[in-house]
Write an enzyme that holds these catalytic residues in place. Sequence first.
Site, mmCIF file in Angstrom:
data_model
loop_
_atom_site.group_PDB
_atom_site.id
_atom_site.type_symbol
_atom_site.label_atom_id
_atom_site.label_comp_id
_atom_site.label_asym_id
_atom_site.label_seq_id
_atom_site.Cartn_x
_atom_site.Cartn_y
_atom_site.Cartn_z
ATOM 1 N N GLU A 45 -2.453 -1.070 3.306
ATOM 2 C CA GLU A 45 -3.783 -1.625 3.083
ATOM 3 C C GLU A 45 -4.935 -0.926 3.819
ATOM 4 O OE1 GLU A 45 -3.579 -5.856 3.772
ATOM 5 O OE2 GLU A 45 -2.292 -6.184 2.030
ATOM 6 N N GLU B 58 3.065 -6.235 -2.664
ATOM 7 C CA GLU B 58 3.072 -7.558 -2.038
ATOM 8 C C GLU B 58 2.587 -8.578 -3.044
ATOM 9 O OE1 GLU B 58 0.885 -7.949 1.612
ATOM 10 O OE2 GLU B 58 1.795 -6.163 2.534
#
Length: 335
Positions: free
Chosen positions: A156, A269
Amino acid sequence: MKPLFGAALLAATVAAHAAPPKLEWRGISLSSAEWGEKLPFPGTYGKEYVYPSVASTAYYQTKGMNLMRIAFRWERLQPALMGELDATELGRLREFVDGTTARGLHVLLDPHNYAAYRGHHVGKPEVPYAAFADFWRRLALQFKDNSKVQFGLVNEPREMPTETWAEAAQQAVTAIRATGAKNLITLPGNGYTGAWSWFESKWYGTPNADVMGRVRDPLDNIVFEVHQYFDKDGSGTNVECVSPTIGVERLQRFTQWLRDNKRRALLGELGGGANPVCEQVIRGALEHLKANADVWTGWLWWAGGPTWGDYFLSLEPGADGKDKPQMRWLQPYLK
């Protein structure tokens, strides 16, 4: 057009009724080795952080999962930029990777750093592009001979221009391939790599949709890695999901972008709280991936690992060995 007969007719019939492509990957993100970054760093192993055991992956493998994403910290593995990898920390990572792949599972390496090193983002003077490329060169040399290991560039990226992240990613990909490594690489986007924010233009700079397609792999063995949650702000911190259809709604535009750009992706995710609305959301999202397996390679649940306790998204079985409610939702997609 001439009519088809014999073998030609048979071949055309088989092609017309060929089974659609299947999702290759289904698995979980194992979190615990990256913990403790807010304490005096690097922290004490076994107290502030710990690696999951190889034995713990047997539970997920028995359920039908085939990919384990293992989180760790860049700073622990490489205490000084451009320096050697720490032998002790590398040994912990290697023990997990070698033992898990020996079981027949695949492992996705996840430097869980948000594209930063000791608080400084890649591309800043403190952490030049060359340092990120050097880290991946060293890591690739360690694992390039294991075809069951995949390289996730970083978790991320955030708080940086998208153009900066794309340049850092390209240099890392180039460094990896220069080692002779042929392993699959997963490429996240900027701004927490949300599928729903791939086209965002307000809060993280130039949209990923406009920039990240420029990153290229000479072996063409790279997939985008996006994350997606279904609570109000997309953070995955709330138990409730927005609506039964939000799963598909937050994925479909990115799916079309993949198809338009002839690229593929992994949903690295996803997760939802143990309630009926989130169950519908997760099933809808996984059905969407399944229906678009020409551009989606698979998915990973967030999260597992030994130190989550009663965390509402954890799939780790309790002390009684019972499955968490969400495992029941996933079972039809683990066959």
